[in-house]
Design a protein around this motif. Structure first.
Motif, mmCIF file in Angstrom:
data_model
loop_
_atom_site.group_PDB
_atom_site.id
_atom_site.type_symbol
_atom_site.label_atom_id
_atom_site.label_comp_id
_atom_site.label_asym_id
_atom_site.label_seq_id
_atom_site.Cartn_x
_atom_site.Cartn_y
_atom_site.Cartn_z
ATOM 1 N N LYS A 145 6.218 14.450 1.541
ATOM 2 C CA LYS A 145 5.269 13.638 1.100
ATOM 3 C C LYS A 145 5.290 12.156 1.477
ATOM 4 O O LYS A 145 4.210 11.489 1.643
ATOM 5 C CB LYS A 145 5.234 13.833 -0.625
ATOM 6 N N VAL A 150 2.471 10.046 3.481
ATOM 7 C CA VAL A 150 1.900 8.686 2.932
ATOM 8 C C VAL A 150 2.172 7.446 4.192
ATOM 9 O O VAL A 150 1.150 6.848 4.264
ATOM 10 C CB VAL A 150 2.704 8.298 1.799
ATOM 11 N N ASP A 201 2.477 1.753 -3.579
ATOM 12 C CA ASP A 201 1.958 2.248 -4.495
ATOM 13 C C ASP A 201 1.471 3.622 -4.455
ATOM 14 O O ASP A 201 1.410 4.426 -5.260
ATOM 15 C CB ASP A 201 0.466 1.450 -4.366
ATOM 16 N N GLU A 202 1.177 4.190 -3.015
ATOM 17 C CA GLU A 202 0.850 5.536 -2.795
ATOM 18 C C GLU A 202 2.166 6.392 -3.193
ATOM 19 O O GLU A 202 1.986 7.469 -3.632
ATOM 20 C CB GLU A 202 0.484 5.713 -1.298
ATOM 21 N N GLU A 231 0.956 -0.981 -0.068
ATOM 22 C CA GLU A 231 -0.084 0.132 0.182
ATOM 23 C C GLU A 231 0.792 1.332 0.115
ATOM 24 O O GLU A 231 0.575 2.377 -0.781
ATOM 25 C CB GLU A 231 -0.955 -0.055 1.163
ATOM 26 N N ARG A 280 4.440 5.901 -5.002
ATOM 27 C CA ARG A 280 4.654 5.950 -6.725
ATOM 28 C C ARG A 280 3.867 7.005 -7.278
ATOM 29 O O ARG A 280 4.153 7.779 -8.124
ATOM 30 C CB ARG A 280 4.595 4.459 -7.215
ATOM 31 N N ARG A 281 2.602 6.735 -6.609
ATOM 32 C CA ARG A 281 1.482 7.613 -7.226
ATOM 33 C C ARG A 281 1.842 9.395 -6.759
ATOM 34 O O ARG A 281 1.683 10.169 -7.686
ATOM 35 C CB ARG A 281 0.171 7.322 -6.603
ATOM 36 N N LYS A 282 2.181 9.492 -5.694
ATOM 37 C CA LYS A 282 2.369 10.684 -5.291
ATOM 38 C C LYS A 282 3.860 11.499 -5.713
ATOM 39 O O LYS A 282 3.896 12.778 -5.857
ATOM 40 C CB LYS A 282 2.403 10.780 -3.701
ATOM 41 N N THR A 283 4.826 10.682 -5.787
ATOM 42 C CA THR A 283 6.285 11.221 -6.378
ATOM 43 C C THR A 283 6.424 10.955 -7.462
ATOM 44 O O THR A 283 7.433 11.511 -8.070
ATOM 45 C CB THR A 283 7.383 10.726 -5.274
ATOM 46 N N GLY A 284 5.958 9.911 -8.177
ATOM 47 C CA GLY A 284 6.725 9.477 -9.558
ATOM 48 C C GLY A 284 7.992 8.497 -9.280
ATOM 49 O O GLY A 284 8.253 8.107 -10.353
ATOM 50 N N THR A 324 10.332 5.193 -8.177
ATOM 51 C CA THR A 324 9.925 3.787 -7.858
ATOM 52 C C THR A 324 10.648 3.516 -6.532
ATOM 53 O O THR A 324 11.336 4.601 -6.041
ATOM 54 C CB THR A 324 10.545 2.916 -8.942
#
Length: 297
Positions: free
Chosen positions: A265, A269, A227-228, A224, A230-234, A236
């Motif tokens: 960030k 998360v 995934d978050e 979890e 990666r979504r928030k910062t771009g 890996t």
């Protein structure tokens, strides 16, 4: 073959421009602030300045002559690429020093003190900062200004002595020798202050481009959080297999490197998904690859 050649040519052009700019800033520090107030520092430039104060022989000619000899040694021992890049920097260093001194000349064999009389301390700080910014720009381009750098590199190749130690010994000798010119311990102190500020500025400028953060996250909710993030910062992340030393519980440890401004960030998360997670944060001196700085050779 054309694309790599074009990319390499563009990189070389950028490096040359950066070296040129760095030498211009460096020489403003000398011509506008250090030389008019008879302040020296370490390195070959400091030695050349002391020679100029004592004899009137322009420091740029001393720097150029000594570097020509050192560059022949560098070519023979350290390779052609290092020597050519350093020669480029030395040529512009010499030219800008001559230009700067001509512009700052007061017409009576001295230099205009732009800050006014008695402003030695402020001149020391401003000159040191400009020197540090200029040299940092040269270092960021992968270049060198020659001088002690060449001696230290050659010494380090054949003897088990750190570069920093070699440079430190040489700097102490140079700065201490200005006492014999001025018979004034105040000028010796100014020399060491200039060296400290200059060194600090070089570190600040170089590290400001590499302010990245590595966060290591110990959590059971790695999927979890991953995934978050990666979504928030771009960015890996990497999963490491771990085991609790007391409970022997198997877990996956999340390792993620982000830009400094993005660290908050990631922490938010983690707090929102797993408030009980254990997180460590470390400063990374340099991160190279996709999403960060390009690797330069």
């Amino acid at each position: 073959m054309r694309k790599p050649l074009k990319a390499e040519a563009w990189t070389i052009a950028q490096d040359m421009v950066l070296i040129n700019l760095g030498m211009a800033v460096y020489d403003i520090g000398w011509a506008a602030f250090l030389l008019p107030y008879h302040i020296t520092t370490g390195g070959l430039a400091g030695l050349a300045a002391i020679i100029q104060y004592a004899s009137g022989f322009p420091m740029q000619y001393t720097i150029f002559a000594v570097n020509l000899v050192l560059l022949l040694l560098a070519w023979w021992i350290l390779g052609l690429k290092f020597a050519l890049k350093t020669l480029y920097a030395v040529i512009f260093l010499t030219a800008y020093l001559a230009l700067g001194q001509n512009l700052m000349s007061d017409g009576h064999g001295g230099f205009t003190q732009v800050l006014g009389e008695g402003q030695d301390g402020m001149a020391c700080m401003l000159g040191a900062v400009l020197n540090g910014v200029g040299i940092a720009l040269v270092f960021l381009s992968g270049g060198s200004t020659g001088g002690w750098d060449i001696l230290a590199a050659i010494t380090n190749k054949y003897r088990n002595i750190s570069l920093g130690r070699v440079l430190l010994y040489l700097d102490f000798l140079v700065i201490g020798s200005c006492w014999f010119v001025f018979n004034d311990w105040r000028m010796v102190v100014f020399g060491f202050v200039t060296l400290v500020i200059y060194t600090f500025t070089v570190d600040m400028v170089m590290n400001s481009t590499k302010q990245d953060i590595q966060l290591t996250i110990y959590t059971k909710l790695h999927e979890e959080i991953g995934d978050e993030v990666r979504r928030k910062t771009g960015h890996t992340l990497t999963l490491l297999y771990g085991e609790g030393g007391y409970s022997h519980t198997q877990m996956k440890v999340v390792v993620v490197i982000v830009h400094k401004r993005e660290a908050v960030k990631v922490l938010r998360v983690v707090r929102s998904i797993d408030p009980d997670a254990f997180v460590t944060q470390h400063r990374v001196e340099g991160a190279f690859g996709k999403g960060f700085n390009a690797i330069k050779a």
